[in-house]
Design a protein around this motif. Structure first.
Motif, PDB file in Angstrom:
ATOM      1  N   LEU A 196       6.939  31.145 108.170  1.00 47.57           N
ATOM      2  CA  LEU A 196       8.812  31.218 108.520  1.00 47.57           C
ATOM      3  C   LEU A 196       8.253  30.254 110.813  1.00 47.57           C
ATOM      4  O   LEU A 196       7.434  29.807 110.980  1.00 47.57           O
ATOM      5  CB  LEU A 196       8.538  32.763 109.591  1.00 47.57           C
ATOM      6  N   VAL A 197       9.423  29.330 110.399  1.00 51.17           N
ATOM      7  CA  VAL A 197       9.559  28.954 111.574  1.00 51.17           C
ATOM      8  C   VAL A 197       9.690  29.501 112.850  1.00 51.17           C
ATOM      9  O   VAL A 197      11.217  30.307 112.772  1.00 51.17           O
ATOM     10  CB  VAL A 197      10.070  26.788 111.784  1.00 51.17           C
TER      11      VAL A 197
ATOM     12  N   ILE B 155      -1.513  34.164 110.878  1.00 52.45           N
ATOM     13  CA  ILE B 155      -1.453  32.707 111.580  1.00 52.45           C
ATOM     14  C   ILE B 155      -1.256  31.842 112.175  1.00 52.45           C
ATOM     15  O   ILE B 155       0.080  32.391 111.251  1.00 52.45           O
ATOM     16  CB  ILE B 155      -2.028  31.854 110.054  1.00 52.45           C
ATOM     17  N   HIS B 156      -1.011  31.660 113.316  1.00 55.05           N
ATOM     18  CA  HIS B 156       0.331  30.815 114.167  1.00 55.05           C
ATOM     19  C   HIS B 156      -0.228  29.784 114.268  1.00 55.05           C
ATOM     20  O   HIS B 156      -1.346  29.141 114.368  1.00 55.05           O
ATOM     21  CB  HIS B 156       0.158  31.596 115.771  1.00 55.05           C
ATOM     22  N   VAL B 157       0.471  28.168 113.756  1.00 55.70           N
ATOM     23  CA  VAL B 157      -0.126  27.464 114.521  1.00 55.70           C
ATOM     24  C   VAL B 157       1.488  26.486 114.737  1.00 55.70           C
ATOM     25  O   VAL B 157       2.187  27.190 114.484  1.00 55.70           O
ATOM     26  CB  VAL B 157      -0.262  26.508 112.404  1.00 55.70           C
ATOM     27  N   GLY B 164       9.004  16.633 119.038  1.00 53.14           N
ATOM     28  CA  GLY B 164       8.844  17.670 119.804  1.00 53.14           C
ATOM     29  C   GLY B 164       7.540  19.005 118.949  1.00 53.14           C
ATOM     30  O   GLY B 164       7.155  18.393 118.259  1.00 53.14           O
ATOM     31  N   ILE B 165       8.002  19.524 118.945  1.00 56.11           N
ATOM     32  CA  ILE B 165       6.877  20.896 118.335  1.00 56.11           C
ATOM     33  C   ILE B 165       7.513  21.851 117.977  1.00 56.11           C
ATOM     34  O   ILE B 165       8.271  22.370 117.995  1.00 56.11           O
ATOM     35  CB  ILE B 165       5.199  21.009 119.618  1.00 56.11           C
ATOM     36  N   GLU B 166       7.162  21.967 116.329  1.00 56.01           N
ATOM     37  CA  GLU B 166       7.580  23.188 115.606  1.00 56.01           C
ATOM     38  C   GLU B 166       5.920  24.237 115.091  1.00 56.01           C
ATOM     39  O   GLU B 166       5.133  23.587 115.560  1.00 56.01           O
ATOM     40  CB  GLU B 166       7.492  23.079 113.767  1.00 56.01           C
ATOM     41  N   SER B 167       6.710  25.673 115.813  1.00 52.15           N
ATOM     42  CA  SER B 167       5.309  26.361 115.719  1.00 52.15           C
ATOM     43  C   SER B 167       6.159  27.727 114.483  1.00 52.15           C
ATOM     44  O   SER B 167       7.216  28.273 114.358  1.00 52.15           O
ATOM     45  CB  SER B 167       5.596  27.133 117.150  1.00 52.15           C
ATOM     46  N   LEU B 168       5.140  27.514 113.636  1.00 55.34           N
ATOM     47  CA  LEU B 168       4.964  28.255 112.586  1.00 55.34           C
ATOM     48  C   LEU B 168       4.113  29.593 112.250  1.00 55.34           C
ATOM     49  O   LEU B 168       3.227  29.898 113.415  1.00 55.34           O
ATOM     50  CB  LEU B 168       5.034  27.297 111.511  1.00 55.34           C
ATOM     51  N   GLU B 169       4.894  31.172 111.607  1.00 56.48           N
ATOM     52  CA  GLU B 169       3.486  32.163 111.302  1.00 56.48           C
ATOM     53  C   GLU B 169       3.555  32.109 110.037  1.00 56.48           C
ATOM     54  O   GLU B 169       4.666  31.803 109.039  1.00 56.48           O
ATOM     55  CB  GLU B 169       4.912  33.057 111.799  1.00 56.48           C
ATOM     56  N   LEU B 170       2.570  32.572 109.661  1.00 54.14           N
ATOM     57  CA  LEU B 170       1.816  32.417 107.930  1.00 54.14           C
ATOM     58  C   LEU B 170       1.428  33.815 107.999  1.00 54.14           C
ATOM     59  O   LEU B 170       0.451  34.080 108.600  1.00 54.14           O
ATOM     60  CB  LEU B 170       1.485  31.378 107.951  1.00 54.14           C
ATOM     61  N   HIS B 171       0.944  34.240 106.560  1.00 53.31           N
ATOM     62  CA  HIS B 171       0.424  34.989 105.934  1.00 53.31           C
ATOM     63  C   HIS B 171      -0.935  34.711 104.969  1.00 53.31           C
ATOM     64  O   HIS B 171      -0.739  33.141 104.470  1.00 53.31           O
ATOM     65  CB  HIS B 171       1.025  36.390 105.117  1.00 53.31           C
TER      66      HIS B 171
END
Lengths: 334, 248
Positions: A196-197, B155-157, B164-171
């Motif tokens: 998810l972004v 996990i946060h990447v 720019g920068i994209e910030s994402l969340e994962l399992h």
């Protein structure tokens, strides 16, 4: 039955504005399709976008399928994959074109496997889609020492394409206008799918080196982080972006986002100004598609001159201020 | 935590790729670990050091002569290595199929918690294998990450996008391809090199039946076509760029 052969161009939006790089690809695919009777070029636009840009500014013979749900506002790999797969099937497309961007580099390999489609990355539209192109992607390999030709083996093809940024920001306006069809919202987009972004942070006022029409790049010979001020000034003046060689990034003078070359970005600006860059093969690998290359270097035997169109031999610290002055003169008079 | 790292071998950037009678000649090329894979391995080892009981397993597609490279990877902190032996994959899809099969053979139904790959190999730069592998394994994935924070729950990447920068969340489980700048790979110590000699390196025979999606029809030497014009001063350059080339 669909007698027309349909190809699809993916239009990428960022914060509601369709990216210029994907409009450039759309334009070129449309232009070349004019030489291929029976071919319709349609587009898929994911996410809400400004109506001003859509109403009558996209010329072409196909349909713009617009998935304007809020769920597509930010890039979500799984939602986007499903949307593209569904749309490819809906329009029975045989090829899918992307602009070569951070998004398409993430999305296209997944699509290739799910659709069992050949994926060719880093193509020129004319090579893979032009009448004389032969359908193969020609691309530099082995740090620019060789050019390889990649051929698709599957009936379905996906291309990520680079194009030299053009000056105009508008799409083709002559000829027919592509009609816009808003796609029905799907209940599945309500699912929360990962990754998810969470947010996008844009660097204010900085043009990205990968999208710039003009790049002013500096190498180790600039001597210090401070002397990049000259390059920033020139880039600002010309509406371009600052680039850097690997040595400069390793020194910590510039961020990695600006690095051009084998372990950095591959760029295709209309004008590339290489300042105090000697021209190692790893650097040259990143600028193979540049238009005009100008090199400024104090060493007349520097390899950068082998691939440059114009050269100034001398100290960048003396030549750059003069160059800035001359450009200022010119821009004032115009 | 179970962590898999995919490695490949590329020509050393200082090596000369030459041509002999029209065919590419890699005989004078020195093979090294793909530079982006070093960042991938370093990140895996850092996570291993933070989460007790973690195992880093290396899956390497390279000729059997790549043992040196594997020793280095083990000295950097890999626990065991597999050299995937099969007919040489001819495109990214076949490569991804081989890796997918090797990973599922080794881990079984339970996938590894994390898989790391380099962003691309520096020789062909297709940047397709990592995400194809994620799709084949059915894992969440993010390409070209420049920042990673792992916790027990997720996990946060971050990754770079244009401007720019994209910030994402994962399992978990998740796969990442790694961009330069994520970390600074460690230098191997003599002690680590000695210890690496005791770590297992096994050949893993893999057969794949999938056909390639892409074939290379030719590789030709790059011919420089530009003829450089040496100019007297910046004034002449500006005149040429603005008038003759009509860039502005």
């Amino acid at each position: 039955m669909n007698a027309m052969n349909t190809v699809l161009v993916f239009l990428e939006q960022r914060e509601g504005v369709v990216k210029k790089s994907s409009i450039d690809i759309w334009n070129r695919v449309q232009e070349l399709a004019a030489l291929r009777p029976g071919t319709a070029v349609s587009a898929l636009l994911a996410g809400p976008a400004s109506s001003r840009q859509l109403d009558g500014s996209l010329g072409g013979n196909g349909v713009v399928y617009h998935a304007n749900e809020a769920a597509f506002k930010l890039y979500n790999p799984e939602h986007y994959t499903r949307l593209v797969v569904e749309t490819m099937k809906k329009v029975a497309a045989t090829a899918l074109f992307f602009a070569d961007t951070a998004l398409s580099r993430d999305l296209a390999p997944r699509l290739s496997v799910r659709l069992k489609a050949s994926l060719l990355t880093g193509c020129a539209v004319d090579d893979v889609w032009g009448a004389d192109g032969g359908g193969c992607c020609q691309r530099a390999v082995y740090s620019g020492a060789a050019i390889a030709s990649f051929a698709p083996t599957r009936p379905l093809k996906i291309y990520t394409c680079t194009s030299r940024p053009t000056r105009s920001s508008s799409a083709i306006t002559s000829g027919a206008q592509a009609s816009v069809v808003v796609l029905e919202p799907s209940s599945r987009t309500r699912e929360e799918l990962f990754p998810l972004v969470r947010r996008m942070v844009m660097h204010a006022g900085v043009r990205d080196v990968a999208e710039a029409r003009i790049i002013v790049a500096g190498g180790r010979g600039m001597g210090s982080a401070g002397s990049f001020g000259l390059l920033e000034e020139l880039a600002r003046l010309l509406g371009g972006a600052v680039g850097a060689s690997r040595a400069v990034v390793d020194e910590g003078w510039r961020p990695h986002a600006e690095q051009i070359g084998q372990t950095g970005k591959t760029v295709a600006p209309a004008l590339y100004l290489a300042c105090a860059i000697s021209g190692a093969p790893q650097h040259l690998a990143g600028i193979g598609s540049a238009g005009i290359v100008v090199a400024i270097n104090c060493d007349p035997h520097a390899p950068i001159f082998d691939i440059a169109d114009y050269a100034l031999v001398g100290d960048v610290h003396l030549l750059l201020p003069k160059l800035i002055e001359e450009f200022q003169e010119f821009l004032k008079k115009r | 935590m179970h962590i898999a790292v995919c490695l490949c071998q590329v020509p050393d950037t200082a090596s000369v790729v030459s041509f002999f009678e029209g065919a590419i000649d890699l005989s004078r090329v020195n093979g090294v670990m793909n530079p982006f894979d070093e960042y991938a391995l370093e990140e895996a080892v850092r996570i291993k050091e933070r989460f007790e009981g973690s195992q880093v397993t290396l899956f390497c597609i390279a000729p059997s002569s790549a043992k040196d490279m594997l020793r280095k990877a083990l000295a950097m902190g890999g626990d065991r290595a597999f050299l995937l032996s099969a007919t040489e994959p001819s495109d990214p899809f076949q490569t991804a199929c081989m890796l997918s099969r090797a990973i599922t053979d080794y881990y079984g139904e339970a996938l590894p918690d994390l898989v790391f790959c380099g962003k691309h190999s520096t020789d062909f730069q297709s940047a397709q294998v990592p995400l194809m592998l994620a799709e084949l394994l059915g894992m969440e994935s993010v390409s070209a990450i420049i920042k990673l924070e792992a916790s027990h729950s997720g996990i946060h990447v971050e990754r770079e996008i244009e401007g720019g920068i994209e910030s994402l969340e994962l399992h978990y489980p998740a796969l990442f391809s790694v961009e330069k700048g994520l970390n600074v790979p460690r230098k191997t110590t003599i002690k680590a090199v000695m210890e690496a000699r005791k770590k297992p390196v096994d050949l893993l025979p893999i057969t794949i039946s999938e056909s390639a999606f892409v074939t290379i029809t030719s590789i030709k030497p790059f011919v420089k076509e530009r003829k450089c014009r040496f100019l007297h001063d910046p004034k002449e350059l500006v005149l040429l760029l603005t008038h003759e080339e009509a860039l502005f």
